[in-house]
Design an enzyme around this catalytic site. Structure first.
Site, short mmCIF file in Angstrom:
data_model
loop_
_atom_site.label_atom_id
_atom_site.label_comp_id
_atom_site.label_asym_id
_atom_site.label_seq_id
_atom_site.Cartn_x
_atom_site.Cartn_y
_atom_site.Cartn_z
CG MET A 1 -1.80 1.19 1.29
SD MET A 1 -3.13 1.05 2.49
CE MET A 1 -2.34 1.64 3.95
N PRO A 2 0.96 1.98 -1.11
CG PRO A 2 1.26 2.39 -3.37
CD PRO A 2 0.42 1.62 -2.41
CG PHE A 3 1.55 6.83 3.73
CD1 PHE A 3 0.30 6.78 4.32
CD2 PHE A 3 2.38 7.90 4.01
CE1 PHE A 3 -0.11 7.79 5.18
CE2 PHE A 3 1.98 8.91 4.85
CZ PHE A 3 0.73 8.86 5.45
CD1 TRP A 38 -5.72 -1.44 -1.95
CD2 TRP A 38 -4.03 -2.37 -3.06
NE1 TRP A 38 -6.04 -2.76 -2.15
CE2 TRP A 38 -5.02 -3.37 -2.83
CE3 TRP A 38 -2.88 -2.73 -3.74
CZ2 TRP A 38 -4.86 -4.68 -3.26
CZ3 TRP A 38 -2.75 -4.04 -4.17
CH2 TRP A 38 -3.73 -5.00 -3.92
CB THR A 40 -2.73 6.49 1.91
OG1 THR A 40 -3.63 5.38 2.07
CG2 THR A 40 -2.99 7.52 2.98
#
Length: 74
Positions: A1-3, A38, A40
């Site tokens: 999940m990329p943040f 996914w 954020t």
């Protein structure tokens, strides 16, 4: 999940931020092959009084504008 965390000076409109996060999300989805839900993104905004480079406070060096505003550049 990329943040993704974006740090920038205050002063951009909600529309500019919406366009920014939309473009970044689309590019992350394309490059990393992940679902958009996914991704954020958090935007941290700072006043120019609390941002400095080269030993100079930005509100003094560039004025109160954001981006190229207040710098004399177009």
């Amino acid at each position: 999940m990329p943040f993704i965390n974006i740090k920038m000076t205050k002063g951009r409109s909600l529309e500019q931020k919406r366009e920014l996060v939309d473009g970044i999300t689309k590019e992350i989805v394309r490059v990393l092959d992940v679902k958009p839900e996914w991704v954020t993104i958090v935007i941290d905004e700072y006043s120019r009084d609390n941002w400095a480079s080269n030993g100079e406070i930005h509100s003094i060096k560039f004025g109160q504008g954001c981006g190229k505003q207040g710098t004399g550049e177009k």
